[in-house]
Design a protein around this motif. Structure first.
Motif, PDB file in Angstrom:
ATOM      1  N   ILE A 162      -3.599  11.030  -0.544  1.00 16.06           N
ATOM      2  CA  ILE A 162      -4.004  10.161  -1.818  1.00 16.06           C
ATOM      3  C   ILE A 162      -3.518   8.893  -1.651  1.00 16.06           C
ATOM      4  O   ILE A 162      -2.477   8.488  -1.326  1.00 16.06           O
ATOM      5  CB  ILE A 162      -3.510  10.910  -2.862  1.00 16.06           C
ATOM      6  CG1 ILE A 162      -4.093  12.113  -3.207  1.00 16.06           C
ATOM      7  CG2 ILE A 162      -3.585   9.956  -4.277  1.00 16.06           C
ATOM      8  CD1 ILE A 162      -3.367  13.124  -4.281  1.00 16.06           C
ATOM      9  N   THR A 163      -4.155   7.716  -1.969  1.00 18.28           N
ATOM     10  CA  THR A 163      -3.700   6.436  -2.160  1.00 18.28           C
ATOM     11  C   THR A 163      -3.524   6.092  -3.487  1.00 18.28           C
ATOM     12  O   THR A 163      -4.377   5.864  -4.197  1.00 18.28           O
ATOM     13  CB  THR A 163      -4.859   5.389  -1.380  1.00 18.28           C
ATOM     14  OG1 THR A 163      -5.284   5.896  -0.003  1.00 18.28           O
ATOM     15  CG2 THR A 163      -4.133   3.814  -1.166  1.00 18.28           C
ATOM     16  N   ALA A 164      -2.191   5.886  -3.716  1.00 17.18           N
ATOM     17  CA  ALA A 164      -1.774   5.653  -4.831  1.00 17.18           C
ATOM     18  C   ALA A 164      -1.790   4.150  -5.394  1.00 17.18           C
ATOM     19  O   ALA A 164      -2.217   3.632  -6.553  1.00 17.18           O
ATOM     20  CB  ALA A 164      -0.229   6.105  -5.390  1.00 17.18           C
ATOM     21  N   GLN A 182       0.876  -1.039  -0.160  1.00 19.41           N
ATOM     22  CA  GLN A 182       0.015  -0.091   0.130  1.00 19.41           C
ATOM     23  C   GLN A 182       0.852   1.237  -0.008  1.00 19.41           C
ATOM     24  O   GLN A 182       2.010   1.146   0.625  1.00 19.41           O
ATOM     25  CB  GLN A 182      -0.942   0.196   1.222  1.00 19.41           C
ATOM     26  CG  GLN A 182      -1.991   0.978   1.073  1.00 19.41           C
ATOM     27  CD  GLN A 182      -2.781   1.199   2.393  1.00 19.41           C
ATOM     28  OE1 GLN A 182      -2.225   1.651   3.532  1.00 19.41           O
ATOM     29  NE2 GLN A 182      -3.980   1.190   2.460  1.00 19.41           N
ATOM     30  N   TYR A 183       0.458   2.156  -0.850  1.00 20.27           N
ATOM     31  CA  TYR A 183       1.296   3.579  -0.802  1.00 20.27           C
ATOM     32  C   TYR A 183       0.304   4.606  -0.745  1.00 20.27           C
ATOM     33  O   TYR A 183      -0.420   4.913  -1.600  1.00 20.27           O
ATOM     34  CB  TYR A 183       2.317   3.551  -2.139  1.00 20.27           C
ATOM     35  CG  TYR A 183       3.057   4.772  -2.079  1.00 20.27           C
ATOM     36  CD1 TYR A 183       4.056   4.939  -1.043  1.00 20.27           C
ATOM     37  CD2 TYR A 183       2.891   5.797  -2.822  1.00 20.27           C
ATOM     38  CE1 TYR A 183       4.784   6.213  -1.149  1.00 20.27           C
ATOM     39  CE2 TYR A 183       3.489   7.033  -3.022  1.00 20.27           C
ATOM     40  CZ  TYR A 183       4.548   7.284  -1.888  1.00 20.27           C
ATOM     41  OH  TYR A 183       5.427   8.314  -1.794  1.00 20.27           O
ATOM     42  N   LYS A 184       0.519   5.552   0.322  1.00 18.66           N
ATOM     43  CA  LYS A 184      -0.292   6.699   0.286  1.00 18.66           C
ATOM     44  C   LYS A 184       0.854   7.892   0.359  1.00 18.66           C
ATOM     45  O   LYS A 184       1.764   7.882   0.802  1.00 18.66           O
ATOM     46  CB  LYS A 184      -1.002   6.945   1.591  1.00 18.66           C
ATOM     47  CG  LYS A 184      -2.085   5.973   1.808  1.00 18.66           C
ATOM     48  CD  LYS A 184      -2.574   6.056   3.119  1.00 18.66           C
ATOM     49  CE  LYS A 184      -3.959   4.942   3.187  1.00 18.66           C
ATOM     50  NZ  LYS A 184      -4.312   4.767   4.614  1.00 18.66           N
ATOM     51  N   GLN A 230      -6.508   1.945 -10.793  1.00 20.66           N
ATOM     52  CA  GLN A 230      -6.714   2.940  -9.396  1.00 20.66           C
ATOM     53  C   GLN A 230      -6.029   2.179  -8.248  1.00 20.66           C
ATOM     54  O   GLN A 230      -6.464   1.955  -7.181  1.00 20.66           O
ATOM     55  CB  GLN A 230      -8.309   2.875  -9.105  1.00 20.66           C
ATOM     56  CG  GLN A 230      -8.762   3.924 -10.067  1.00 20.66           C
ATOM     57  CD  GLN A 230     -10.220   4.143  -9.797  1.00 20.66           C
ATOM     58  OE1 GLN A 230     -10.856   3.417  -9.216  1.00 20.66           O
ATOM     59  NE2 GLN A 230     -10.536   5.329 -10.048  1.00 20.66           N
ATOM     60  N   GLY A 231      -4.490   1.615  -8.491  1.00 21.97           N
ATOM     61  CA  GLY A 231      -3.759   1.124  -7.776  1.00 21.97           C
ATOM     62  C   GLY A 231      -4.097  -0.115  -7.198  1.00 21.97           C
ATOM     63  O   GLY A 231      -3.593  -0.847  -6.114  1.00 21.97           O
ATOM     64  N   SER A 276      -3.005   5.160 -12.604  1.00 22.05           N
ATOM     65  CA  SER A 276      -3.423   3.722 -11.922  1.00 22.05           C
ATOM     66  C   SER A 276      -2.281   3.179 -11.267  1.00 22.05           C
ATOM     67  O   SER A 276      -2.439   2.278 -10.234  1.00 22.05           O
ATOM     68  CB  SER A 276      -3.414   3.041 -13.131  1.00 22.05           C
ATOM     69  OG  SER A 276      -2.129   2.790 -13.761  1.00 22.05           O
ATOM     70  N   GLY A 277      -1.405   3.994 -10.866  1.00 23.55           N
ATOM     71  CA  GLY A 277      -0.110   3.676  -9.894  1.00 23.55           C
ATOM     72  C   GLY A 277       0.895   3.084 -10.390  1.00 23.55           C
ATOM     73  O   GLY A 277       1.881   2.509  -9.617  1.00 23.55           O
ATOM     74  N   LYS A 278       0.973   2.871 -11.761  1.00 24.04           N
ATOM     75  CA  LYS A 278       2.032   2.347 -12.282  1.00 24.04           C
ATOM     76  C   LYS A 278       3.497   2.753 -12.391  1.00 24.04           C
ATOM     77  O   LYS A 278       4.393   1.837 -11.792  1.00 24.04           O
ATOM     78  CB  LYS A 278       1.938   1.961 -13.714  1.00 24.04           C
ATOM     79  CG  LYS A 278       1.538   2.970 -14.737  1.00 24.04           C
ATOM     80  CD  LYS A 278       0.989   2.430 -15.914  1.00 24.04           C
ATOM     81  CE  LYS A 278       0.958   3.600 -17.123  1.00 24.04           C
ATOM     82  NZ  LYS A 278       0.350   4.775 -16.864  1.00 24.04           N
ATOM     83  N   SER A 279       3.494   4.010 -12.280  1.00 23.70           N
ATOM     84  CA  SER A 279       4.944   4.600 -12.157  1.00 23.70           C
ATOM     85  C   SER A 279       5.349   4.676 -10.695  1.00 23.70           C
ATOM     86  O   SER A 279       6.385   4.494 -10.417  1.00 23.70           O
ATOM     87  CB  SER A 279       4.903   6.086 -12.454  1.00 23.70           C
ATOM     88  OG  SER A 279       5.072   5.836 -13.928  1.00 23.70           O
TER      89      SER A 279
END
Lengths: 278, 273
Positions: free
Chosen positions: A21-23, A11-13, A217-218, A45-48
């Motif tokens: 923001i929750t990436a 999980q990354y916020k 969306q992550g 979408s959180g890919k980077s």
């Protein structure tokens, strides 16, 4: 098979303008040695973020990432992780450090404290692999985008990584530049057995991948072989991802009643299915 | 239009001076600047001129190019000359109103002009014969020997390398922004200095913002390539002295000895140093 990268309940916020923001939500993924994994997803979408997390540039809020068994949270291991899992970024101009091509390729091994004679050897080999040997004395700004990106790849190769993450490495290139870089990456995967994590939003680029992971969306929306993933045309389009034109065409034809399977990836495949006798 | 600019005043030709180790040239230039202040009679100055002339001849750089650098400080030389002519006390040769010209003043002015010219040509010979990258390398090595500066040597030279690397990139970007503004009707050519300066603002702002973003991305890319400062770092090319460098150091030593020795010659000294 050995796991190259193991992502567990990640999980990354982060905070932007005092808003949390929750990436990346709750993401688990294993990538195996020698695999070519394509990661696609729309903007945001959180890919980077995922790429930076794997490289230890940013730290997970929750969960763990293991790169060849080393946890990215372990500060003593961070340099070894970065050496084992290199990363090529999007903008070729902003990752070339030195004023001469071969000196830039040498930058990584120099940082690792490799002996000068060994650096020389690695630089020559890396430039050979990306077919840029004849440009070794040039200045970076005299090269095209595709050439610069190949230099960036050589710069990573010279660190002798086992896995390379490409973070939209072709997004800023023209079509011919994109093709030359992609060909170079595929060759590395086949001949060097380098594990490739290929992050992109061009689906055409990963039809030959061993596995495709779709992020939305992550979170992982779906994963499987390109064939399996691209068969789900409508689902992909619902998260604003465009399937390759040929796949879309086949999908439309099937909807109109033609008896062809889903997940057609190339022109040849479609021709074979439409005219079985030829 | 900015594609092929040369940075600095490096003059790329083949010569023994060009091939010298950058450290040798830096040390020589330093010594030359200091030793010039030891020369106190015309023999000393003649030696200074002779050694520099010898180097210029060896460097294969056209004289015209070498003297270009003097042009830039011509005004400073002129002011120095005028001050020296009128302010030095001595036997009065000529009076113009309240001002008086003295014999010592004339001699002083002449020597001052020569000294300044030699200083400028001496230092610019180094930048003319050494590429900016080699110069940066040489400075890093030289700084590593000086206590106090030692710990910053690598960082300073890395900063210089990155600056050199990004000058063409930023120039290209400035060009692009300028064209984009022109396409939308911006006018960069007409108007007075003030208006022209004002017109530059819409180019500088995006350029600045862009370079901050670049800096951020570059820092990330450098970290991803295991960059952690100068400790334990090796180099693809380690600087190494060869035979010519040794010869150059011997010549430097001979020059120092000769100029110091010239001080003790029973000749007329420059009245005031």
């Amino acid at each position: 098979m050995q796991k190259a990268i193991e992502i567990k309940n990640l999980q990354y916020k982060y905070d932007r303008d005092e808003e949390e923001i929750t990436a990346i939500y709750d993401l688990s993924l294993d990538i195996y040695e020698g695999e070519f994994v394509g990661i696609i997803g729309h903007n945001g979408s959180g890919k980077s973020t995922l790429a930076k997390l794997i490289n230890g540039i940013i730290m997970p809020t929750k969960g763990d990432i293991f790169v060849y068994g080393m946890n990215t949270k372990d500060e003593n291991m961070i340099w070894e992780i970065r050496q084992k899992a290199g990363i090529v970024f999007q903008n070729p101009d902003n990752q070339i450090v030195a004023t001469i091509v071969e000196e830039d390729v040498a930058f990584g091994p120099e940082n690792l404290g490799v002996e000068p004679s060994e650096i020389r050897k690695r630089v020559d080999e890396a430039l050979e692999k990306v077919r840029m040997s004849e440009f070794k004395d040039r200045k970076p700004h005299q090269l095209s985008g595709g050439q610069k990106q190949r230099i960036a790849i050589a710069g990573i190769l010279a660190m002798e990584p086992r896995c390379i993450i490409f973070d939209e490495a072709t997004a800023m290139l023209d079509p011919s530049g994109r093709e030359e870089v992609l060909a170079c990456i595929k060759q590395l995967n086949k001949e060097n057995n380098t594990t490739v994590v290929y992050i992109t939003h061009y689906m055409e680029e990963i039809v030959e991948a061993d596995r495709v992971v779709v992020l939305n969306q992550g979170d992982i929306l779906m994963q499987g072989t390109p064939k399996e993933v691209f068969a789900r045309v409508e689902e992909l389009q619902s998260v604003f991802l465009d399937v390759p034109n040929i796949t879309n065409l086949a999908h439309q034809l099937k909807k109109e009643g033609l008896a062809i399977p889903e997940g057609i990836l190339t022109v040849d495949e479609l021709v074979k299915n439409l005219c079985p006798s030829s | 239009m900015f594609k092929d600019i040369t940075i600095g005043q490096y003059y790329p030709v083949q010569s023994k001076i060009h091939d010298l180790d950058p450290r040798t040239k830096i040390v020589y230039t330093f010594v030359y600047i200091i030793i010039l202040f030891f020369a106190n009679n015309y023999v000393g100055y003649a030696l200074g001129v002779a050694f520099l002339g010898f180097l210029i001849a060896m460097s294969n750089i056209p004289l015209k190019f070498v003297f270009k650098s003097v042009k830039a400080i011509l005004i400073i030389i002129l002011i120095t000359v005028i001050l020296n002519v009128f302010v030095t006390p001595g036997n009065v040769l000529l009076r113009i109103g309240a001002l008086k010209v003295t014999d010592a003043g004339l001699i002083n002015a002449a020597f001052m002009a020569i000294r300044l010219t030699l200083l400028i040509i001496g230092t610019s010979l180094m930048t003319l014969t050494t590429s900016p990258i080699a110069l940066t390398d040489g400075m890093e090595y030289c700084m590593k020997v000086i206590p106090g500066v030692r710990s910053y040597a690598h960082e300073l030279s890395m900063m210089m390398t990155i600056a050199l690397r990004f000058i063409p990139t930023l120039m290209e970007e400035a060009d692009k922004i300028m064209k984009a503004q022109k396409a939308r009707g911006a006018d960069f050519e007409t108007g007075g200095i003030l208006k022209k300066a004002k017109n530059i603002v819409p180019i500088l702002v995006p350029l600045f913002i862009g370079s901050f973003k670049r800096a951020d991305e570059l820092a990330m890319a450098m970290e991803a390539r295991c960059y952690r400062g100068g400790n334990n770092r090796t180099r693809l090319y380690e600087l190494e002295y060869d035979k010519n460098d040794k010869i150059a150091y011997i010549i430097t030593a001979v020059m120092v000895a000769m100029i110091i020795a010239s001080r003790f010659l029973p000749l007329m000294r420059i009245p005031i140093q």
